[in-house]
Scaffold this active site. Structure first.
Site, short mmCIF file in Angstrom:
data_model
loop_
_atom_site.label_atom_id
_atom_site.label_comp_id
_atom_site.label_asym_id
_atom_site.label_seq_id
_atom_site.Cartn_x
_atom_site.Cartn_y
_atom_site.Cartn_z
N LYS A 11 0.85 -1.19 -0.04
CA LYS A 11 0.00 -0.04 -0.11
C LYS A 11 0.78 1.22 0.05
CE LYS A 11 -4.24 -1.68 0.30
NZ LYS A 11 -5.36 -1.30 -0.81
N ASP A 28 -0.11 -0.25 -4.68
CA ASP A 28 -1.55 0.00 -4.74
C ASP A 28 -1.75 1.38 -4.17
OD1 ASP A 28 -4.47 0.18 -4.94
OD2 ASP A 28 -4.77 -1.29 -3.46
N GLU A 34 -1.45 -0.56 -9.18
CA GLU A 34 -2.88 -0.56 -8.88
C GLU A 34 -3.36 0.78 -8.73
OE1 GLU A 34 -6.05 -2.91 -5.98
OE2 GLU A 34 -3.82 -3.82 -6.64
N ASP A 79 -8.76 -0.77 -10.03
CA ASP A 79 -9.69 -1.26 -9.15
C ASP A 79 -10.92 -0.48 -8.99
OD1 ASP A 79 -10.72 -2.40 -6.93
OD2 ASP A 79 -8.99 -2.04 -5.49
N LYS A 94 -13.39 -7.51 -7.40
CA LYS A 94 -13.86 -7.99 -6.11
C LYS A 94 -15.45 -8.33 -6.05
CE LYS A 94 -10.76 -4.97 -3.13
NZ LYS A 94 -10.07 -4.17 -4.14
#
Length: 330
Positions: free
Chosen positions: A109, A140, A166, A192, A216
């Site tokens: 992250k 991400d 991402e 995403d 997801k």
């Protein structure tokens, strides 16, 4: 689409839990979720607290599909997974990664507004040191960079041989511009939020703004809906999660197992970030993978981790509102 059960039937089938995390993630140290027991099995409804009813209703549709619908046919019985590294200090990285066991891929992250690019570089450098040259690293940003900031970050981080970026920027036009700027760098862009939070999840593919999709199961409304999006987009996909319980991770694993092709390790190992779970057979990674199987919550654990009465009432009301949204679409 699986028909929406009556709202009171859903409330009767609901178990609201609150689980502690091993480290702060998305600004929280606990994760609340609603587990729904239907005639086919268990589903999870756990949209983040800030989501409105329209967005959260897709998460409910996924839980209903899991508990009341027909399972999608699968083509694999296990799913390779990555470790997910929150924005922890460098000296805490090893202990977090150790919880995931022997995985070859780490998602780091980045772009936390409380930190700097130098902090991100230090974290990625340490992950590369731990993994060695053969390990895979993806970062991400959750849409946290401008195009210029993302380009600078890409140049700084590229030396660590990234698998992909991402959601480096928030909007589809920004992703498209960044992808064009990085074309000679051969650094793929994954979308995403531009898929799961978009009114048109296929816009990112039509705009040529990404090289792959992160999907997801809950935010996209279930396995069947997610499979349609991936097929229509015509891009490779990686399946991820949102710090789900093992019930939610089992839903994600079924999606990953149903994809005709799966070229990337999936973000479904996040049970390793839970300090407790709803089952004694947690879907934590073993040898870099999780099995594709149903998860049966343990009655004692459901009682132990039951949310306080006021939070249970809050989730019941949210459940009713989201069921009404779905029923209106039916």
């Amino acid at each position: 689409m699986t028909p929406t059960p009556d709202a009171e039937e859903l409330v009767e089938a609901a178990h609201v839990v609150r689980l502690p995390l091993v480290t702060r993630f998305r600004g929280v140290t606990e994760r609340e979720a609603v587990l729904l027991h239907g005639p086919r099995g268990w589903g999870e409804f756990s949209p983040f607290l800030e989501y409105d009813d329209a967005e959260a209703s897709a998460w409910l549709a996924a839980a209903i599909e899991a508990g009341w619908g027909e399972p999608a046919p699968v083509v694999r019985d296990s799913v390779p997974v990555n470790a997910t590294l929150p924005t922890v200090p460098v000296d805490g990285i090893r202990s977090v990664l150790d919880r995931f066991g022997d995985v070859r891929t780490v998602k780091v992250k980045v772009a936390d507004p409380r930190e700097t690019l130098a902090d991100d570089v230090a974290r990625v450098r340490e992950v590369r040191r731990i993994l060695g040259p053969e390990g895979r690293i993806r970062v991400d940003a959750n849409g946290g960079w401008s195009v210029d900031a993302a380009e600078r970050a890409a140049h700084e981080l590229a030396r660590f041989d990234l698998e992909y970026l991402e959601q480096p920027c928030a909007t589809v036009p920004e992703l498209a511009e960044l992808r064009d700027r990085l074309r000679d760098w051969q650094l793929p862009i994954a979308a995403d939020e531009s898929v799961r939070k978009a009114s048109d999840p296929l816009e990112v593919a039509r705009a040529g703004a990404a090289d792959l999709l992160v999907v997801k199961v809950q935010p996209l409304g279930g396995v069947a809906a997610a499979l349609r999006i991936v097929a229509e987009a015509g891009l490779p996909a990686v399946v991820s999660s949102a710090i789900d319980t093992s019930v939610g991770l089992a839903m994600g694993a079924r999606l990953a197992a149903a994809l005709p092709e799966l070229d990337y390790d999936c973000g479904l190992g996040t049970a390793a970030l839970l300090a407790a779970d709803v089952t004694r057979e947690t879907l934590r990674p073993v040898d870099g993978a999780i099995p594709v199987r149903d998860v049966e919550p343990d009655a004692e654990l459901l009682r132990t981790h039951a949310a306080p009465p006021e939070r249970t009432a809050w989730w019941h009301e949210r459940l009713r509102r989201c069921a009404a949204v779905l029923a209106s679409r039916d």
